[in-house]
Design a protein around this motif. Structure first.
Motif, PDB file in Angstrom:
ATOM      1  N   LEU A 339       0.590  -0.976  -0.092  1.00  0.00           N
ATOM      2  CA  LEU A 339       0.076  -0.287  -0.044  1.00  0.00           C
ATOM      3  C   LEU A 339       0.899   1.606  -0.181  1.00  0.00           C
ATOM      4  N   LEU A 340       1.896   1.534   1.064  1.00  0.00           N
ATOM      5  CA  LEU A 340       2.626   2.260   0.903  1.00  0.00           C
ATOM      6  C   LEU A 340       3.205   2.555  -0.595  1.00  0.00           C
ATOM      7  N   VAL A 341       3.926   1.720  -1.434  1.00  0.00           N
ATOM      8  CA  VAL A 341       4.796   1.484  -2.164  1.00  0.00           C
ATOM      9  C   VAL A 341       3.806   1.880  -3.324  1.00  0.00           C
ATOM     10  N   SER A 342       2.539   1.630  -3.339  1.00  0.00           N
ATOM     11  CA  SER A 342       1.510   2.200  -4.445  1.00  0.00           C
ATOM     12  C   SER A 342       0.936   3.462  -4.403  1.00  0.00           C
ATOM     13  N   ASN A 343       1.103   3.840  -3.241  1.00  0.00           N
ATOM     14  CA  ASN A 343       0.599   5.032  -3.490  1.00  0.00           C
ATOM     15  C   ASN A 343       1.668   6.508  -3.051  1.00  0.00           C
ATOM     16  N   ALA A 344       2.518   6.029  -2.891  1.00  0.00           N
ATOM     17  CA  ALA A 344       4.589   7.450  -2.952  1.00  0.00           C
ATOM     18  C   ALA A 344       4.306   6.753  -4.648  1.00  0.00           C
ATOM     19  N   CYS A 345       3.951   5.670  -5.303  1.00  0.00           N
ATOM     20  CA  CYS A 345       4.761   5.698  -6.694  1.00  0.00           C
ATOM     21  C   CYS A 345       3.219   6.467  -7.428  1.00  0.00           C
ATOM     22  N   TYR A 380       2.272   4.472 -12.732  1.00  0.00           N
ATOM     23  CA  TYR A 380       1.122   4.787 -12.408  1.00  0.00           C
ATOM     24  C   TYR A 380       0.002   4.013 -12.717  1.00  0.00           C
ATOM     25  N   ILE A 381      -0.214   3.173 -13.410  1.00  0.00           N
ATOM     26  CA  ILE A 381      -1.020   2.034 -13.893  1.00  0.00           C
ATOM     27  C   ILE A 381      -0.093   0.508 -12.664  1.00  0.00           C
ATOM     28  N   ALA A 382       0.811   0.853 -13.703  1.00  0.00           N
ATOM     29  CA  ALA A 382       1.372  -0.577 -12.963  1.00  0.00           C
ATOM     30  C   ALA A 382       1.230  -0.303 -11.296  1.00  0.00           C
ATOM     31  N   ALA A 383       1.817   0.951 -10.256  1.00  0.00           N
ATOM     32  CA  ALA A 383       1.493   0.797  -9.682  1.00  0.00           C
ATOM     33  C   ALA A 383      -0.023   0.404  -8.711  1.00  0.00           C
ATOM     34  N   PRO A 390      -6.022  -4.360  -5.247  1.00  0.00           N
ATOM     35  CA  PRO A 390      -5.963  -5.808  -4.493  1.00  0.00           C
ATOM     36  C   PRO A 390      -5.834  -5.416  -2.761  1.00  0.00           C
ATOM     37  N   ILE A 391      -5.907  -4.452  -2.403  1.00  0.00           N
ATOM     38  CA  ILE A 391      -5.369  -4.936  -1.710  1.00  0.00           C
ATOM     39  C   ILE A 391      -6.872  -4.037  -0.613  1.00  0.00           C
ATOM     40  N   THR A 454      -2.612   4.458   6.006  1.00  0.00           N
ATOM     41  CA  THR A 454      -1.714   3.721   6.037  1.00  0.00           C
ATOM     42  C   THR A 454      -0.585   2.943   6.991  1.00  0.00           C
ATOM     43  N   ILE A 455       0.366   4.049   7.473  1.00  0.00           N
ATOM     44  CA  ILE A 455       0.952   3.826   8.283  1.00  0.00           C
ATOM     45  C   ILE A 455       0.543   3.855   9.619  1.00  0.00           C
TER      46      ILE A 455
END
Length: 492
Positions: A339-345, A380-383, A390-391, A454-455
């Motif tokens: 979730l963190l990596v996805s939002n950051a990207c 963005y789309i991949a992130a 999914p999460i 998330t954090i």
């Protein structure tokens, strides 16, 4: 087809009450993967409904429109938005069905809206019939979110629950890509006939699957529950008996279904509702609608020679690739880190896109940065497919007490469909007010807020039993207060 009322024979539970932490990791998991794949064939159908608009709207807006005359942009926007309203209606309806009927009965009924939708699209000779078809297809999309989340969460072991739960997004994205590819090369009617095959295959596969052990234990049918566990876990009777005993203990220790007031008075449930609602808000306010709406524009502004069809196929492929990576990592890296990596990207990519369009509209020469929007869009789309998409659906099925899960999921998924509808209908107005660059910056800020949330608040649920997740959400005291299950349940 299964009947709504389950039999209540063989109510004598196994006598082995011995607690055990025996790991089931060595038991057979192939059948669990098979079950998840079959159930999510309906998600493939949902994706084909979602992706239908991109290749088919140009056909409907042409002189060769099946409706007899080209449809307007306003009607086109309603064909997308009505799907969201269908999902909004289907969420409480199918949760009600799942509470009063067998899980498999609910599963069979999931296919009905998809079949009706494609048949209506085939026979449609007016805009009204098309609108009804899209609304009905949206009901199917709402129904599979309910059913897949319940079935997979009630049949998967903790060690693979994340991966199997992510199949909902994986298969939906596969369906979207299917629509983009097929829609680029076949006619309007051939597309609909091809898509109609998917729910038929789903029904055929579902006939092979067992009822969920949780449902059978809830109805006191322990003999059938044992058979279901044996099908899902393998032929080791000792491990099946251990898991069945834990499941029965978990169900017996449940309180009666609380009222809405009692439900909201429980701190753990309030926190879980907060987590679920903000997760679906994060999913919608990360700007996915705006990005997908301007895919062709972004590629054209970057000087790309890709056709509109090729652009959408590329985006669909990136979504599917991100979902595949997510299903591989979700039970290894964990939910929070993804979730963190996805939002950051996404925040970085949206900020970059906003900056590009801001300077372009100010009259600056951005010809040397044509690579920036394409790269940002691709990442963005991949992130989003890697984490947030999914999460969100997985965690909603993991963080509620069994006796409040249906009502809680109804609230959360209904909020999601409502937000999807509002953003779909009023994004143009927001764009006129803030500009495209302003919208992207706003969505970027929402992703930053999503990462912070998330954090602070989202629990890590990787490889954890439902019992330990619920204890964390309630602070360790709420479950004892409400007389919920007291023993650690390693499998469910």
């Amino acid at each position: 087809m299964d009947n709504c009322k389950a039999t209540t024979e063989n109510k004598d539970a196994p006598t082995n009450d011995t607690e055990s932490n025996t790991s089931l990791s060595g038991s057979r998991k192939l059948t669990q993967y098979t079950a998840a794949i079959i159930v999510n064939i309906a998600a493939l159908s949902s994706g084909s409904v979602v992706g239908w608009s991109a290749p088919m709207l140009p056909v409907l807006q042409s002189d060769a429109s099946p409706t007899g005359e080209p449809i307007s942009n306003e009607v086109g926007s309603w064909l997308g938005s009505l799907m969201c309203l269908g999902g909004l209606l289907a969420t409480p309806l199918y949760l009600f069905i799942s509470d009063h009927c067998r899980r498999k009965t609910t599963g069979y009924l999931v296919a009905v809206p998809f079949i009706v939708s494609w048949v209506l699209i085939i026979i449609a000779n007016s805009v009204i019939i098309l609108c009804i078809a899209r609304f009905t297809g949206g009901m199917g999309s709402g129904a599979i979110i309910v059913f897949a989340s319940l079935y997979v969460s009630e049949t998967a072991q903790d060690s693979v629950r994340g991966a199997l739960g992510s199949y909902l997004t994986l298969f939906t994205n596969a369906g979207v890509l299917f629509s983009y590819v097929i829609g680029s090369y076949v006619s309007y009617y051939t597309f609909a006939y091809t898509a109609l095959v998917i729910p038929v295959l789903y029904i055929a596969g579902l006939m092979w699957l067992p009822e969920t052990p949780n449902y059978l234990v809830n109805r006191g049918n322990y003999t059938q529950a044992k058979r279901s566990l044996r099908w899902l876990r393998g032929e080791d009777d000792r491990l099946v008996e251990i898991e069945l005993t834990k499941l029965i203990s978990f169900v017996r220790d449940r309180a009666e279904t609380p009222s809405l007031k009692d439900m909201l008075s429980a701190a753990g449930t309030r926190r879980a509702l907060t987590v679920g609602i903000i997760l679906v808000a994060n999913l919608q306010f990360c700007g996915i609608f705006a990005i997908l709406s301007y895919t062709v524009t972004i590629f054209r502004e970057a000087g790309s020679d890709l056709s509109p069809n090729a652009s959408t196929i590329l985006i669909g492929a990136l979504q599917l690739a991100g979902s595949c990576v997510s299903s591989l990592l979700i039970d290894k890296a964990g939910r929070k880190i993804l979730l963190l990596v996805s939002n950051a990207c996404m925040a970085i990519c949206l900020a970059a896109l906003g900056g590009y369009f801001f300077f372009k509209f100010q009259g600056s020469d951005v010809s040397n940065f044509g690579w920036l929007p394409v790269s940002s869009l691709s990442v963005y789309i991949a992130a989003i497919a890697l984490g947030v998409a999914p999460i969100t659906f997985l965690m909603v099925s993991e963080i509620f007490e069994p006796q409040v899960k249906s009502r809680a999921i109804t609230i959360i998924i209904s909020v999601m469909w409502l937000l999807t509808f509002l953003i779909g209908k009023f994004y143009t107005n927001l764009s006129d007010l803030l500009g495209i660059h302003g919208c992207y910056w706003l969505f970027s800020a929402c992703c930053v807020l999503g990462a912070m949330f998330t954090i602070i608040l989202v629990p890590e649920t990787k490889n954890r039993s439902y019992e330990s997740i619920l204890l964390e959400l309630s602070g360790g005291n709420e479950r004892k207060k409400l007389n919920f299950a007291r023993n650690e349940v390693d499998t469910f």
